[in-house]
Design a protein around this motif. Structure first.
Motif, short mmCIF file in Angstrom:
data_model
loop_
_atom_site.label_atom_id
_atom_site.label_comp_id
_atom_site.label_asym_id
_atom_site.label_seq_id
_atom_site.Cartn_x
_atom_site.Cartn_y
_atom_site.Cartn_z
N UNK A 56 0.83 -1.20 0.00
CA UNK A 56 0.00 0.00 0.00
C UNK A 56 0.86 1.25 0.00
N UNK A 57 0.82 2.02 1.07
CA UNK A 57 1.57 3.27 1.13
C UNK A 57 2.72 3.20 2.14
N UNK A 58 3.24 1.99 2.38
CA UNK A 58 4.37 1.85 3.31
C UNK A 58 5.57 2.63 2.78
N UNK A 59 6.39 3.14 3.66
CA UNK A 59 7.57 3.90 3.24
C UNK A 59 8.66 2.97 2.70
N UNK A 60 9.58 3.52 1.93
CA UNK A 60 10.73 2.72 1.48
C UNK A 60 11.44 2.10 2.68
N UNK A 61 11.94 0.88 2.49
CA UNK A 61 12.63 0.17 3.55
C UNK A 61 11.81 -0.97 4.11
N UNK A 62 10.55 -1.05 3.73
CA UNK A 62 9.68 -2.11 4.24
C UNK A 62 9.26 -3.08 3.12
N UNK A 63 10.02 -3.10 2.05
CA UNK A 63 9.65 -3.88 0.87
C UNK A 63 9.89 -5.38 1.05
N UNK A 64 9.21 -6.15 0.21
CA UNK A 64 9.49 -7.57 0.05
C UNK A 64 10.30 -7.71 -1.23
#
Length: 131
Positions: free
Chosen positions: A104-112
């Motif tokens: 969704x709108x999570x900030x960079x750094x929380x990606x899979x």
């Protein structure tokens, strides 16, 4: 001088901000018929099996699988599973090492990140196996 340093910093960082999300067609072409393994911050996160017709099977690596479907919504790919928890929407990017997904709108750094690709189906014995 500070303005020059800031401008140079922005130019160097620009590629990370300039990523173009995959279209639904690009995503479908890339994933259909595959089983992809995902990790977050170097830790295994889950596995998803992608079938024709935009059908999926997901597991959090716990031998329990959820059946569902995916569909495009604007620049995101949304997943709905039979558990009824509503859509979970992600933005996917294709990078050198495979897919990167941001929820969704999570900030960079929380990606899979895609860590492995397989043609093998998920093994889903489920929690209620046995006598």
């Amino acid at each position: 001088m500070r303005h020059i340093a800031l401008a140079i910093g922005l130019v160097i960082a620009a590629p990370s901000f300039a990523q173009t999300p995959m279209t639904a067609e690009e995503f479908e072409d890339y994933v259909t018929g595959k089983t992809l393994y995902y990790a977050s911050n170097g830790i295994a996160y889950g596995i998803e099996e992608y079938h024709p017709g935009r059908e999926v099977r997901w597991s959090f690596l716990d031998d329990e699988c959820k059946e569902g479907v995916w569909y495009p919504r604007d620049e995101q790919i949304c997943f709905e599973y039979i558990d009824g928890n509503g859509p979970q929407c992600w933005t996917f990017f294709l990078q050198d090492g495979g897919l990167m997904a941001r929820f969704a709108d999570d900030p960079p750094g929380s990606e899979l990140y895609e860590t492995q690709t397989s043609d093998e189906p998920l093994k889903c014995p489920g929690p209620a196996v046995g006598v």
